[in-house]
Design a protein around this motif. Structure first.
Motif, PDB file in Angstrom:
ATOM      1  N   GLY A 106       0.777  -1.232   0.000  1.00 15.77           N
ATOM      2  CA  GLY A 106       0.000   0.000   0.000  1.00 15.77           C
ATOM      3  C   GLY A 106       0.808   1.280   0.000  1.00 15.77           C
ATOM      4  O   GLY A 106       0.280   2.347   0.335  1.00 15.77           O
ATOM      5  N   MET A 107       2.083   1.197  -0.383  1.00 16.87           N
ATOM      6  CA  MET A 107       2.876   2.419  -0.494  1.00 16.87           C
ATOM      7  C   MET A 107       2.343   3.274  -1.645  1.00 16.87           C
ATOM      8  O   MET A 107       1.868   2.749  -2.649  1.00 16.87           O
ATOM      9  N   LYS A 108       2.430   4.581  -1.484  1.00 12.77           N
ATOM     10  CA  LYS A 108       1.981   5.494  -2.530  1.00 12.77           C
ATOM     11  C   LYS A 108       3.135   6.002  -3.377  1.00 12.77           C
ATOM     12  O   LYS A 108       2.988   6.235  -4.579  1.00 12.77           O
ATOM     13  N   LYS A 109       4.299   6.199  -2.738  1.00 11.57           N
ATOM     14  CA  LYS A 109       5.441   6.772  -3.445  1.00 11.57           C
ATOM     15  C   LYS A 109       6.696   5.971  -3.129  1.00 11.57           C
ATOM     16  O   LYS A 109       6.942   5.619  -1.980  1.00 11.57           O
ATOM     17  N   VAL A 110       7.488   5.689  -4.157  1.00 11.19           N
ATOM     18  CA  VAL A 110       8.751   4.983  -4.010  1.00 11.19           C
ATOM     19  C   VAL A 110       9.848   5.798  -4.670  1.00 11.19           C
ATOM     20  O   VAL A 110       9.745   6.151  -5.846  1.00 11.19           O
ATOM     21  N   SER A 111      10.872   6.115  -3.908  1.00  9.95           N
ATOM     22  CA  SER A 111      12.038   6.822  -4.445  1.00  9.95           C
ATOM     23  C   SER A 111      13.199   5.840  -4.512  1.00  9.95           C
ATOM     24  O   SER A 111      13.590   5.267  -3.490  1.00  9.95           O
ATOM     25  N   MET A 112      13.729   5.619  -5.701  1.00 12.08           N
ATOM     26  CA  MET A 112      14.878   4.738  -5.879  1.00 12.08           C
ATOM     27  C   MET A 112      16.148   5.581  -5.923  1.00 12.08           C
ATOM     28  O   MET A 112      16.225   6.556  -6.680  1.00 12.08           O
ATOM     29  N   VAL A 113      17.135   5.206  -5.119  1.00  7.42           N
ATOM     30  CA  VAL A 113      18.393   5.948  -5.054  1.00  7.42           C
ATOM     31  C   VAL A 113      19.538   4.961  -5.250  1.00  7.42           C
ATOM     32  O   VAL A 113      19.611   3.933  -4.570  1.00  7.42           O
ATOM     33  N   GLY A 114      20.416   5.269  -6.211  1.00  4.75           N
ATOM     34  CA  GLY A 114      21.526   4.348  -6.447  1.00  4.75           C
ATOM     35  C   GLY A 114      22.569   4.947  -7.366  1.00  4.75           C
ATOM     36  O   GLY A 114      22.607   6.161  -7.593  1.00  4.75           O
ATOM     37  N   MET A 115      23.410   4.069  -7.887  1.00  5.04           N
ATOM     38  CA  MET A 115      24.536   4.491  -8.706  1.00  5.04           C
ATOM     39  C   MET A 115      24.472   3.869 -10.104  1.00  5.04           C
ATOM     40  O   MET A 115      23.619   3.037 -10.374  1.00  5.04           O
ATOM     41  N   MET A 116      25.374   4.266 -10.962  1.00  6.36           N
ATOM     42  CA  MET A 116      25.302   3.922 -12.374  1.00  6.36           C
ATOM     43  C   MET A 116      25.278   2.425 -12.643  1.00  6.36           C
ATOM     44  O   MET A 116      24.532   1.959 -13.506  1.00  6.36           O
ATOM     45  N   GLY A 117      26.082   1.657 -11.927  1.00  6.13           N
ATOM     46  CA  GLY A 117      26.203   0.239 -12.224  1.00  6.13           C
ATOM     47  C   GLY A 117      24.871  -0.498 -12.242  1.00  6.13           C
ATOM     48  O   GLY A 117      24.414  -0.962 -13.289  1.00  6.13           O
ATOM     49  N   LYS A 118      24.241  -0.593 -11.082  1.00  2.00           N
ATOM     50  CA  LYS A 118      23.001  -1.352 -10.982  1.00  2.00           C
ATOM     51  C   LYS A 118      21.813  -0.614 -11.595  1.00  2.00           C
ATOM     52  O   LYS A 118      20.906  -1.235 -12.143  1.00  2.00           O
ATOM     53  N   PHE A 119      21.832   0.727 -11.529  1.00  2.00           N
ATOM     54  CA  PHE A 119      20.697   1.455 -12.083  1.00  2.00           C
ATOM     55  C   PHE A 119      20.714   1.477 -13.608  1.00  2.00           C
ATOM     56  O   PHE A 119      19.668   1.659 -14.232  1.00  2.00           O
ATOM     57  N   SER A 120      21.874   1.262 -14.216  1.00  2.00           N
ATOM     58  CA  SER A 120      21.909   1.097 -15.674  1.00  2.00           C
ATOM     59  C   SER A 120      21.179  -0.178 -16.062  1.00  2.00           C
ATOM     60  O   SER A 120      20.524  -0.247 -17.106  1.00  2.00           O
ATOM     61  N   LYS A 121      21.284  -1.194 -15.223  1.00  2.31           N
ATOM     62  CA  LYS A 121      20.563  -2.445 -15.478  1.00  2.31           C
ATOM     63  C   LYS A 121      19.054  -2.249 -15.315  1.00  2.31           C
ATOM     64  O   LYS A 121      18.262  -2.752 -16.112  1.00  2.31           O
ATOM     65  N   ILE A 122      18.667  -1.521 -14.255  1.00  5.13           N
ATOM     66  CA  ILE A 122      17.239  -1.246 -14.047  1.00  5.13           C
ATOM     67  C   ILE A 122      16.676  -0.507 -15.255  1.00  5.13           C
ATOM     68  O   ILE A 122      15.578  -0.799 -15.734  1.00  5.13           O
ATOM     69  N   ALA A 123      17.446   0.464 -15.752  1.00  4.27           N
ATOM     70  CA  ALA A 123      17.005   1.242 -16.920  1.00  4.27           C
ATOM     71  C   ALA A 123      16.759   0.338 -18.123  1.00  4.27           C
ATOM     72  O   ALA A 123      15.905   0.619 -18.965  1.00  4.27           O
ATOM     73  N   GLN A 124      17.508  -0.775 -18.209  1.00  8.60           N
ATOM     74  CA  GLN A 124      17.330  -1.743 -19.293  1.00  8.60           C
ATOM     75  C   GLN A 124      16.092  -2.623 -19.067  1.00  8.60           C
ATOM     76  O   GLN A 124      15.709  -3.387 -19.954  1.00  8.60           O
ATOM     77  N   GLY A 125      15.518  -2.544 -17.850  1.00  9.48           N
ATOM     78  CA  GLY A 125      14.388  -3.399 -17.530  1.00  9.48           C
ATOM     79  C   GLY A 125      14.757  -4.628 -16.728  1.00  9.48           C
ATOM     80  O   GLY A 125      13.935  -5.519 -16.510  1.00  9.48           O
ATOM     81  N   VAL A 126      16.014  -4.698 -16.268  1.00  9.95           N
ATOM     82  CA  VAL A 126      16.467  -5.836 -15.449  1.00  9.95           C
ATOM     83  C   VAL A 126      16.035  -5.598 -14.005  1.00  9.95           C
ATOM     84  O   VAL A 126      16.334  -4.565 -13.420  1.00  9.95           O
ATOM     85  N   MET A 127      15.341  -6.570 -13.420  1.00  8.00           N
ATOM     86  CA  MET A 127      14.795  -6.385 -12.086  1.00  8.00           C
ATOM     87  C   MET A 127      15.469  -7.257 -11.025  1.00  8.00           C
ATOM     88  O   MET A 127      15.067  -7.276  -9.876  1.00  8.00           O
ATOM     89  N   MET A 128      16.496  -8.007 -11.425  1.00  3.46           N
ATOM     90  CA  MET A 128      17.342  -8.720 -10.477  1.00  3.46           C
ATOM     91  C   MET A 128      18.770  -8.442 -10.917  1.00  3.46           C
ATOM     92  O   MET A 128      19.248  -8.987 -11.903  1.00  3.46           O
ATOM     93  N   VAL A 129      19.461  -7.541 -10.192  1.00  2.00           N
ATOM     94  CA  VAL A 129      20.693  -6.971 -10.726  1.00  2.00           C
ATOM     95  C   VAL A 129      21.961  -7.596 -10.161  1.00  2.00           C
ATOM     96  O   VAL A 129      23.025  -6.988 -10.175  1.00  2.00           O
ATOM     97  N   HIS A 130      21.864  -8.830  -9.628  1.00  2.00           N
ATOM     98  CA  HIS A 130      23.063  -9.520  -9.165  1.00  2.00           C
ATOM     99  C   HIS A 130      24.031  -9.673 -10.334  1.00  2.00           C
ATOM    100  O   HIS A 130      23.630  -9.941 -11.470  1.00  2.00           O
TER     101      HIS A 130
END
Length: 366
Positions: free
Chosen positions: A252-276
């Protein structure tokens, strides 16, 4: 397109702290009843699998017995891998099976967890497993006396410093966890359980805006960026992006702020949701496409395609003044996150360098 890592060997399963505590209970209670030291104990896991645990030690005392096991996390070890799990069983004056935590097992101090405030942090499934195996042993020997079971982890308080327990309000040690009894490699079941518990604690505190980060460093940057949010708003999600986002929506959260760095967030930007690192890799052609959208020339694009790390790409873009690149990466992260949860959340993403320099931010709502 993401490629699966090559030459990944079949990984060995391990067993949860709850499964170890259950085996220890069976061994200690059997020793107490028979007066014979046990060397192993066979239990049935929640998934229906029978497993035999080898004991490290078994001690017989005048009025109690203690079984000791070493927790084996398999090829996906967490902070509790190698920990000594002790179970001491004694007769109780009152009928029934009485379970509690001893040294190194934390106590619950905040609402929102599946265990009431004040009780030992032994989760519901392990509690059920321990009590059921104790009842089976008592019935096998025709005994109707009450039993007291104490689960301890001598190094638990030190181990807990490597976990999220303090944030969850579990003080003084680790949690006894496990819903399946088995630790599946790369599932990081205990870490996922901690994320779920952290979100439950946040909701119980009336929080509907959380900041999810990939680790302690990015969390520190997030806390500086959002100084007005309470400590319970900050959730370390590790590599489990999709899992955490879906839980945020489900809780039931309304807002989510994601904070991170280039390495793993570049993967998220690609649509990868498990960034091991073993489960995904950086697509430098994708980063070159984003750089091109941000005004990079062909010479720079070629360098990006040949780069070794996402941080290196970030440095290139900074040096050439293409700061819009970072905002676009954040926009792609937002879009991927919303796609993962199928809307229903307000998402924003912030990017930092390893040393904490703010690179860019973008927000969106479903």
């Amino acid at each position: 397109m993401q490629k699966e890592p090559e030459n990944v060997k079949e990984l060995r399963h391990g067993y949860t702290t709850g499964a170890n505590a259950t085996a220890g209970t069976k061994a200690a209670l059997t020793a107490l009843i028979t007066g014979e030291k046990q060397t192993e104990a066979t239990i049935t896991l929640p998934i229906g699998q029978d497993v035999t645990f080898t004991l490290e030690n078994c001690h017989l005392h005048e009025k109690s017995a203690t079984a000791e096991l070493i927790k084996d996390g398999g090829d996906d070890p967490d902070a509790t891998h190698g920990a000594l799990i002790q179970v001491t069983v004694s007769w109780a004056d009152e009928p029934g099976i009485h379970l509690d935590g001893g040294k190194g097992v934390g106590r619950v101090t905040k609402e929102g967890l599946p265990i009431p405030v004040g009780e030992a942090a032994i989760n519901p499934v392990p509690r059920k497993m321990i009590k059921e195996v104790a009842q089976e042993v008592l019935m096998e020997y025709g005994i109707t006396r009450g039993v007291k079971i104490i689960v301890s982890v001598p190094d638990g308080e030190e181990i807990a410093k490597k976990t999220l327990n303090g944030r969850l309000g579990i003080i003084g040690g680790i949690s006894i966890l496990g819903t399946r009894g088995i630790v599946v490699p790369f599932s990081h079941a205990s870490y996922k359980a901690s994320i779920a518990q952290a979100l439950s604690v946040a909701r119980a505190a009336g929080i509907d805006h959380v900041v999810i980060t990939t680790g302690g460093r990015s969390e520190k940057y997030g806390m500086k960026q959002y100084p007005d949010l309470p400590i319970e708003s900050f959730i370390e999600m590790g590599d489990f992006i999709g899992f955490t986002l879906k839980l945020c929506k489900n809780k039931g959260m309304k807002k989510v702020s994601m904070v991170g760095m280039m390495g793993k967030f570049s993967k998220i930007a690609q649509g990868v949701m498990m960034v091991h690192a073993r489960r995904s890799s950086i697509d430098f052609n994708f980063l070159a496409e984003v750089a091109e959208e941000s005004g990079a020339d062909e010479a720079l694009l070629q360098k990006i395609r040949e780069a070794n790390t996402a941080s290196q790409v970030g440095d290139m873009m900074l040096e050439n003044g293409h700061t819009q690149f970072f905002e676009r990466i954040c926009q792609y992260c937002n879009a991927a996150a919303l796609k993962e949860v199928r809307g229903g959340l307000e998402i924003e993403t912030s990017l930092y360098t390893l040393k904490g320099k703010f690179l860019g931010k973008a927000g969106t709502s479903s």
